[in-house]
Design an enzyme around this catalytic site. Structure first.
Site, PDB file in Angstrom:
ATOM      1  N   LYS A 208       0.828  -1.207   0.000  1.00 24.93           N
ATOM      2  CA  LYS A 208       0.000   0.000   0.000  1.00 24.93           C
ATOM      3  C   LYS A 208       0.867   1.265   0.000  1.00 24.93           C
ATOM      4  CE  LYS A 208      -2.991   3.102   0.619  1.00 24.93           C
ATOM      5  NZ  LYS A 208      -4.345   3.416   0.843  1.00 24.93           N
ATOM      6  N   CYS A 262      -3.383  10.656   1.697  1.00 23.10           N
ATOM      7  CA  CYS A 262      -2.713   9.419   1.292  1.00 23.10           C
ATOM      8  C   CYS A 262      -1.327   9.682   0.726  1.00 23.10           C
ATOM      9  CB  CYS A 262      -3.556   8.708   0.244  1.00 23.10           C
ATOM     10  SG  CYS A 262      -5.264   8.560   0.732  1.00 23.10           S
TER      11      CYS A 262
HETATM   12  N1  SAJ Z   1      -1.571  15.178  -8.071  1.00 20.65           N
HETATM   13  C1  SAJ Z   1      -0.686  15.915  -8.832  1.00 20.65           C
HETATM   14  N2  SAJ Z   1      -0.306  15.386 -10.013  1.00 20.65           N
HETATM   15  C2  SAJ Z   1      -0.754  14.176 -10.465  1.00 20.65           C
HETATM   16  C3  SAJ Z   1      -1.653  13.448  -9.682  1.00 20.65           C
HETATM   17  C4  SAJ Z   1      -2.044  13.967  -8.483  1.00 20.65           C
HETATM   18  O1  SAJ Z   1      -0.251  17.013  -8.454  1.00 20.65           O
HETATM   19  O2  SAJ Z   1      -0.353  13.776 -11.563  1.00 20.65           O
HETATM   20  C5  SAJ Z   1      -1.993  15.696  -6.768  1.00 20.65           C
HETATM   21  C6  SAJ Z   1      -3.490  15.925  -6.693  1.00 20.65           C
HETATM   22  O3  SAJ Z   1      -3.833  17.202  -7.107  1.00 20.65           O
HETATM   23  C7  SAJ Z   1      -3.735  15.732  -5.215  1.00 20.65           C
HETATM   24  C8  SAJ Z   1      -2.726  14.649  -4.824  1.00 20.65           C
HETATM   25  O4  SAJ Z   1      -1.737  14.684  -5.810  1.00 20.65           O
HETATM   26  O5  SAJ Z   1      -3.455  16.909  -4.482  1.00 20.65           O
HETATM   27  C9  SAJ Z   1      -3.248  13.257  -4.671  1.00 20.65           C
HETATM   28  O6  SAJ Z   1      -4.312  13.001  -5.530  1.00 20.65           O
HETATM   29  P1  SAJ Z   1      -4.612  11.638  -6.292  1.00 20.65           P
HETATM   30  O7  SAJ Z   1      -5.855  11.864  -7.008  1.00 20.65           O
HETATM   31  O8  SAJ Z   1      -3.479  11.193  -7.110  1.00 20.65           O
HETATM   32  O9  SAJ Z   1      -4.710  10.552  -5.145  1.00 20.65           O
HETATM   33  P2  SAJ Z   1      -5.620  10.391  -3.835  1.00 20.65           P
HETATM   34  O10 SAJ Z   1      -4.790  10.853  -2.663  1.00 20.65           O
HETATM   35  O11 SAJ Z   1      -6.964  10.947  -3.995  1.00 20.65           O
HETATM   36  O12 SAJ Z   1      -5.762   8.800  -3.766  1.00 20.65           O
HETATM   37  C10 SAJ Z   1      -4.621   7.964  -3.748  1.00 20.65           C
HETATM   38  C11 SAJ Z   1      -4.819   6.871  -4.791  1.00 20.65           C
HETATM   39  N3  SAJ Z   1      -3.570   6.140  -4.968  1.00 20.65           N
HETATM   40  C12 SAJ Z   1      -3.016   5.966  -6.171  1.00 20.65           C
HETATM   41  O13 SAJ Z   1      -3.477   6.431  -7.173  1.00 20.65           O
HETATM   42  C13 SAJ Z   1      -1.754   5.159  -6.174  1.00 20.65           C
HETATM   43  C14 SAJ Z   1      -5.926   5.947  -4.345  1.00 20.65           C
HETATM   44  O14 SAJ Z   1      -6.042   4.837  -5.212  1.00 20.65           O
HETATM   45  C15 SAJ Z   1      -5.631   5.431  -2.935  1.00 20.65           C
HETATM   46  O15 SAJ Z   1      -6.647   4.613  -2.452  1.00 20.65           O
HETATM   47  C16 SAJ Z   1      -5.545   6.623  -2.010  1.00 20.65           C
HETATM   48  O16 SAJ Z   1      -4.465   7.442  -2.471  1.00 20.65           O
HETATM   49  C17 SAJ Z   1      -5.308   6.136  -0.604  1.00 20.65           C
HETATM   50  O17 SAJ Z   1      -6.267   6.059   0.179  1.00 20.65           O
HETATM   51  O18 SAJ Z   1      -4.183   5.759  -0.285  1.00 20.65           O
END
Ligand code: SAJ
Length: 430
Positions: A208, A262
């Site tokens: 995870k 996360c």
């Molecule tokens: N972000 C960026 N650039 C990107 C992707 C995201 O700046 O290319 C930023 C987003 O704006 C946000 C943060 O990162 O602030 C995280 O957003 P996210 O949408 O990537 O992820 P989370 O935190 O909503 O959810 C993640 C997911 N993990 C993965 O994609 C590996 C989700 O599947 C997990 O269940 C979750 O973390 C968790 O609970 O751990």
């Protein structure tokens, strides 16, 4: 049918509880917050998540889901409580706070009996099941593996798509022993259509953390590319789009920083265990945590020379189309800008409450007399803003786009001076 007791009715616990309840299980959902328990027992929800209200109210109406402030005897206990990271002000590094996992585990001790199954869903540092939970459960005088089963099955759902992903995502289940893992897999198979992989609990904990660390490191790389692009006369968004046509390349999106509970947190759970080995992970955390300051500097530069600048922040949630502000980079950006300007207005169509700033309820109010609009979260509603409509209301017409998401040409044609993260000034004008 078996009875399940779920501790923690937040973003993961509540969807999981209502999912089991709607598949015929008797579920007691436990939360320490009395209001949350009352809202749920009335068939409502205290968080925003598509489809959740319908599922919860049906589960409550059927009598299968009951919320309570106290655990009860059950056949299965699932712990889904927060595991925040706390900052050590001296080093700037963060460490896991396992106090909720500890108190949740202690709270079930009087109820766990021979033959029960205990599952931890919360994301935790490797070895938490073995070194933190089992020693606490020893108070039951039961032996793990022999008298009761215990496993870690971390949630991996994506906020905004939780219900769909609970069903379709593959899952990992790490058991104290094989029997624990097999029992846990059988239970989740009730509604999970994805594959469920079995391993030991420490490997599952690491899996995870690795997933989210992989994303954090890749976002840090994208952010570094963005800053380099500005210096070298490049539009990073165009460059990434082209590079990602390579079949084995998937560059992530630059942005104002990484928020949420996360990705911005989980790498610390590895770093705290092996600080000397986790070098790239630490650097990625530092790069991503440094992005809000860079955004603030850019916004300040853009309003330089304006007396008493009025700044409009568009979007406060940590990512698009959710109401969740936990660890949101916008919070840091707003706080720093408030030290610089007395009039910082925030508009977020998804966020209803903000104690530390001027959250306004309409776009008009947010832009009236403003000098600059800064897009921090790319909610669909914000992407649809018509620059022609808001330009009349503004004092100066400046746009800063931290997500590279808006149609810059359109904003320029409406008379805005446009600036964006990852785009060299000469590329904006072209
Ligand atoms: N972000 C960026 N650039 C990107 C992707 C995201 O700046 O290319 C930023 C987003 O704006 C946000 C943060 O990162 O602030 C995280 O957003 P996210 O949408 O990537 O992820 P989370 O935190 O909503 O959810 C993640 C997911 N993990 C993965 O994609 C590996 C989700 O599947 C997990 O269940 C979750 O973390 C968790 O609970 O751990």
């Amino acid at each position: 049918m078996k009875k399940i007791c779920i501790i923690g009715l937040g973003y993961i616990g509540l969807p999981t509880a209502s999912m089991f309840a709607s598949h015929g299980y008797k579920v007691v959902g436990v939360d320490v917050v009395k209001e949350v328990v009352e809202i749920i027992n009335d068939g409502g929800i205290h968080i925003e998540e598509p489809g959740l209200k319908t599922l919860v109210s049906a589960a409550v109406r059927s009598g299968n889901l009951v919320a309570s402030t106290k655990p009860e005897k059950a056949d299965v206990f699932i712990i889904a409580v927060p595991t925040p990271a706390r900052e050590d002000k001296r080093t700037g590094k963060k460490k896991s706070d396992l106090s909720y996992v500890r108190s949740a585990t202690k709270s079930i001790v009087p109820y766990v009996k021979k033959g029960d199954l205990v599952i931890l869903e919360s994301t935790v540092p490797p070895r938490t099941v073995e070194d933190v939970m089992i020693p606490l459960l020893d108070k039951t005088s039961l032996k793990p593996g022999k008298d009761y089963s215990i496993a870690h099955s971390p949630e991996r759902v994506f906020p905004g798509r939780i219900l769909e992903e609970l069903i379709t995502n593959d899952r990992v289940v790490g058991g104290f022993d094989e029997q624990s893992a097999l029992r846990t897999r059988r239970l989740y198979k009730t509604f999970v259509q994805g594959k469920i992989f079995i391993t030991d609990s420490t490997t599952a904990e690491m899996v995870k953390l690795m997933e989210n660390t992989y994303r954090d490191v890749n976002i840090a790389l994208a952010n570094e590319f963005a800053l380099v692009a500005e210096k070298l006369g490049i539009n990073i968004w165009e460059a990434i789009a082209i590079a990602n046509h390579h079949p084995r390349v998937n560059i992530h999106c630059p942005g104002p920083g990484v928020g949420g509970h996360c990705i911005a947190v989980d790498p610390w759970f590895i770093i705290e265990k092996v600080p000397k080995l986790a070098r790239k992970m630490l650097l990625a955390r530092q790069i991503n945590d440094g992005m809000p300051k860079i955004v603030v500097r850019k916004i300040k530069d853009l309003v330089k020379g304006i007396k008493k600048p009025v700044i409009t922040i568009l979007g406060m949630a940590f990512k698009a189309n959710v109401d969740d502000v936990r660890e949101s980079p916008a919070l840091h950006i707003i706080r720093d800008l408030q030290r610089f300007s007395k009039d910082v207005r925030v508009f977020d169509p998804h966020v209803k409450k903000f104690d530390k700033g001027n959250l306004v309820s309409s776009l008009e109010e947010a832009v009236k007399g403003s000098d600059i609009v800064a897009l921090i979260t790319n909610h669909n509603e914000l992407m649809r803003i018509d620059p022609l409509k808001i330009r009349k209301l503004m004092r100066n017409k400046k746009l800063f786009d931290a997500r590279g998401s808006l149609d810059h040409k359109r904003w320029q044609e409406a008379g805005f001076e446009v600036s964006a993260l990852g785009i060299a000034p000469e590329k904006i004008d072209s």
